[in-house]
Design a protein around this motif. Sequence first.
Motif, PDB file in Angstrom:
ATOM      1  N   ALA A  19       0.710  -1.204  -0.133  1.00  0.00           N
ATOM      2  CA  ALA A  19       0.004  -0.225   0.112  1.00  0.00           C
ATOM      3  C   ALA A  19       0.930   1.214   0.143  1.00  0.00           C
ATOM      4  CB  ALA A  19      -0.962  -0.022   1.335  1.00  0.00           C
ATOM      5  N   ALA A  20       1.860   1.290   0.753  1.00  0.00           N
ATOM      6  CA  ALA A  20       2.932   2.339   0.769  1.00  0.00           C
ATOM      7  C   ALA A  20       3.503   2.593  -0.601  1.00  0.00           C
ATOM      8  CB  ALA A  20       3.831   2.103   1.949  1.00  0.00           C
ATOM      9  N   ALA A  21       3.915   1.396  -1.104  1.00  0.00           N
ATOM     10  CA  ALA A  21       4.738   1.707  -2.282  1.00  0.00           C
ATOM     11  C   ALA A  21       3.868   1.825  -3.470  1.00  0.00           C
ATOM     12  CB  ALA A  21       5.101   0.230  -2.807  1.00  0.00           C
ATOM     13  N   GLY A  29       8.308   6.099  -9.172  1.00  0.00           N
ATOM     14  CA  GLY A  29       8.831   4.987 -10.022  1.00  0.00           C
ATOM     15  C   GLY A  29       8.905   3.775  -9.362  1.00  0.00           C
ATOM     16  N   TRP A  30       9.141   2.472  -9.728  1.00  0.00           N
ATOM     17  CA  TRP A  30       9.484   1.480  -9.011  1.00  0.00           C
ATOM     18  C   TRP A  30      11.042   1.341  -8.802  1.00  0.00           C
ATOM     19  CZ3 TRP A  30       5.948  -1.707  -6.818  1.00  0.00           C
ATOM     20  CH2 TRP A  30       4.482  -1.403  -7.322  1.00  0.00           C
ATOM     21  N   LEU A  35      11.276   1.934  -2.602  1.00  0.00           N
ATOM     22  CA  LEU A  35      11.082   0.669  -1.895  1.00  0.00           C
ATOM     23  C   LEU A  35      11.572   1.164  -0.326  1.00  0.00           C
ATOM     24  CD1 LEU A  35      10.170  -2.156  -1.510  1.00  0.00           C
ATOM     25  CD2 LEU A  35      12.766  -2.796  -2.464  1.00  0.00           C
ATOM     26  N   SER A  36      12.691   1.726  -0.186  1.00  0.00           N
ATOM     27  CA  SER A  36      12.986   2.160   1.079  1.00  0.00           C
ATOM     28  C   SER A  36      11.996   3.124   1.718  1.00  0.00           C
ATOM     29  CB  SER A  36      14.505   2.720   0.871  1.00  0.00           C
ATOM     30  OG  SER A  36      15.447   1.771   0.518  1.00  0.00           O
ATOM     31  N   GLY A  56      14.499  -7.060  -3.647  1.00  0.00           N
ATOM     32  CA  GLY A  56      14.318  -5.678  -3.910  1.00  0.00           C
ATOM     33  C   GLY A  56      12.985  -5.581  -4.459  1.00  0.00           C
ATOM     34  N   VAL A  57      13.061  -4.415  -5.408  1.00  0.00           N
ATOM     35  CA  VAL A  57      12.071  -4.051  -6.240  1.00  0.00           C
ATOM     36  C   VAL A  57      11.350  -4.901  -6.962  1.00  0.00           C
ATOM     37  CG1 VAL A  57      11.349  -2.258  -8.170  1.00  0.00           C
ATOM     38  CG2 VAL A  57      12.925  -1.643  -6.264  1.00  0.00           C
ATOM     39  N   THR A  58      12.008  -6.202  -7.353  1.00  0.00           N
ATOM     40  CA  THR A  58      11.650  -7.035  -8.276  1.00  0.00           C
ATOM     41  C   THR A  58      10.782  -8.022  -7.389  1.00  0.00           C
ATOM     42  OG1 THR A  58      13.577  -7.202  -9.708  1.00  0.00           O
ATOM     43  CG2 THR A  58      12.145  -9.230  -9.730  1.00  0.00           C
TER      44      THR A  58
END
Length: 92
Positions: A19-21, A29-30, A35-36, A56-58
């Motif tokens: 939800a935060a992402a 962007g991704w 992510l952090s 990570g992002v993946t």
Amino acid sequence: MKKTRSTQSGDDARAALLAAALARAGEEGWTSSMLSAAAADAGLDRARLRLICVDGVTGLLAEFCADGDQRMKQALDRPGFDDLSLKRRIAA
């Protein structure tokens, strides 16, 4: 009661991170920095983040896809869905 880092289950932590992402991804962007920041927004420390998103992002994108799949399955299981016309099924 809002869950804290110590009481948040794995599924709750994943949902909070996603939800935060999603709130940030449109603007940022991704990216790893997004992510952090999303992890911080969700109250997750770096260790917990690495457990949730090993890649990570993946890994976060995989969570996003899995969440979409789950929501689609829930929509398909709704009573009366089979009785809808094709056009209405697509819109659902």
